[in-house]
Design an enzyme around this catalytic site. Structure first.
Site, PDB file in Angstrom:
ATOM      1  N   HIS A   1       0.875  -1.187   0.000  1.00 56.38           N
ATOM      2  CA  HIS A   1       0.000   0.000   0.000  1.00 56.38           C
ATOM      3  C   HIS A   1       0.905   1.228   0.000  1.00 56.38           C
ATOM      4  CE1 HIS A   1      -3.675  -2.010   2.153  1.00 56.38           C
ATOM      5  NE2 HIS A   1      -3.974  -1.787   0.888  1.00 56.38           N
TER       6      HIS A   1
ATOM      7  N   CYS B   1      -2.378   2.728   9.186  1.00 57.47           N
ATOM      8  CA  CYS B   1      -3.353   1.725   8.714  1.00 57.47           C
ATOM      9  C   CYS B   1      -4.581   1.682   9.604  1.00 57.47           C
ATOM     10  CB  CYS B   1      -2.735   0.333   8.684  1.00 57.47           C
ATOM     11  SG  CYS B   1      -1.353   0.153   7.572  1.00 57.47           S
TER      12      CYS B   1
END
Ligand code: ARG
Length: 264
Positions: free
Chosen positions: A163, A257
């Site tokens: 990511h 996150c």
């Protein structure tokens, strides 16, 4: 410093049941009680900084739902829904969309695979968008059209940094910190052109997910083990709040996150 509004999800059902990134090892597992304590400390850190934290109910059977960043992208009070790459996480998209719907926030359901703020990072004049492992380029275009903000595509090349938010974070609305090894040569060139004054992080700091940090423009919440990065940030005049996220890192996640910013 602008006070922020963050959405978080308590890791009540957190576990490593499957492996969808190189950090995850179901055989080794993780300590859920410790993960919850570390997550509580992160939440308290935000509140002590004067930010507001809202909570979404965790759903049993969705062990990665703690990673709220992946649930959506929210700018100007408008919600762009997530559409997950892996079937194991697919149901999270609906849970987050429902949370926003219940609060009267208009949402767009995505036609393309995208994992929310995991791959979209918002600056004042542009949105940086990762692709290569999860979010499709079609989603970058869809987000640009929906928000009316320029979206800059960045190609990720290292599966450990699957990511964008594992390899780069905004320091403020105009500058970023990043780990060069996560990006293709062309994307690295783009980053150098856009951010000549960026904080460039080492492989060692990236390897403890040090780039998975959250800045409010003045204070940066960062993984405690990212020692050199913290020194760099302090030298630049930022306040640093170190947090220990060792258990959630076993699923490939850090403070960012666990944090979805709700931009009104
Ligand atoms: N286990 C999760 C996954 O692989 C971790 C997600 C981390 N979130 C993030 N924004 N990088 O999907």
């Amino acid at each position: 410093m602008r006070s922020r509004h963050y959405l978080m999800c308590r890791p009540d059902y957190f576990s490593i049941d499957y492996a969808i990134n190189p950090w995850m090892d179901p055989a080794a597992g993780a300590d859920r009680e410790l993960a919850i304590r570390q997550w509580e400390a992160l939440k308290s850190a935000y509140e002590e900084l004067g930010h507001t934290v809202s909570l979404i109910d965790p759903v049993e059977g969705l062990p990665d739902m703690v990673f709220a960043a992946n649930g959506a992208l929210v700018i100007d009070g408008r919600v762009y829904g997530a559409r997950f790459t892996h079937p194991e996480r697919a149901a999270e998209a609906e849970a987050y969309l429902s949370w926003f719907a219940a609060r009267g926030m208009p949402a767009k359901e995505a036609a393309f695979t995208n994992e929310g703020e995991g791959d979209f990072l918002v600056l004042d004049d542009m949105v940086l968008a990762g692709t290569g492992f999860r979010t499709e380029i079609g989603a970058h275009k869809e987000a640009q059209e929906y928000f009316g903000r320029p979206v800059v595509t960045l190609q990720l090349v290292d599966p450990r940094y699957y990511h964008l938010d594992t390899a780069l974070f905004p320091l403020d609305g105009r500058n970023v910190a990043y780990f060069p090894g996560a990006f293709s040569p062309g994307s690295l060139e783009v980053l150098r052109r856009l951010f000549p004054d960026a904080v460039v992080a080492s492989a060692a700091d990236a390897a403890v997910l040090g780039l998975n940090a959250v800045s409010d423009g003045r204070t940066i919440v960062v993984n405690a083990e990212a020692a050199d990065l913290q020194l760099d940030l302090k030298r630049r005049g930022y306040e640093v709040v170190p947090v220990d996220m060792s258990e959630l890192r076993k699923a490939g996640g850090g403070p960012k996150c666990c944090t979805l910013e709700i931009r009104s």
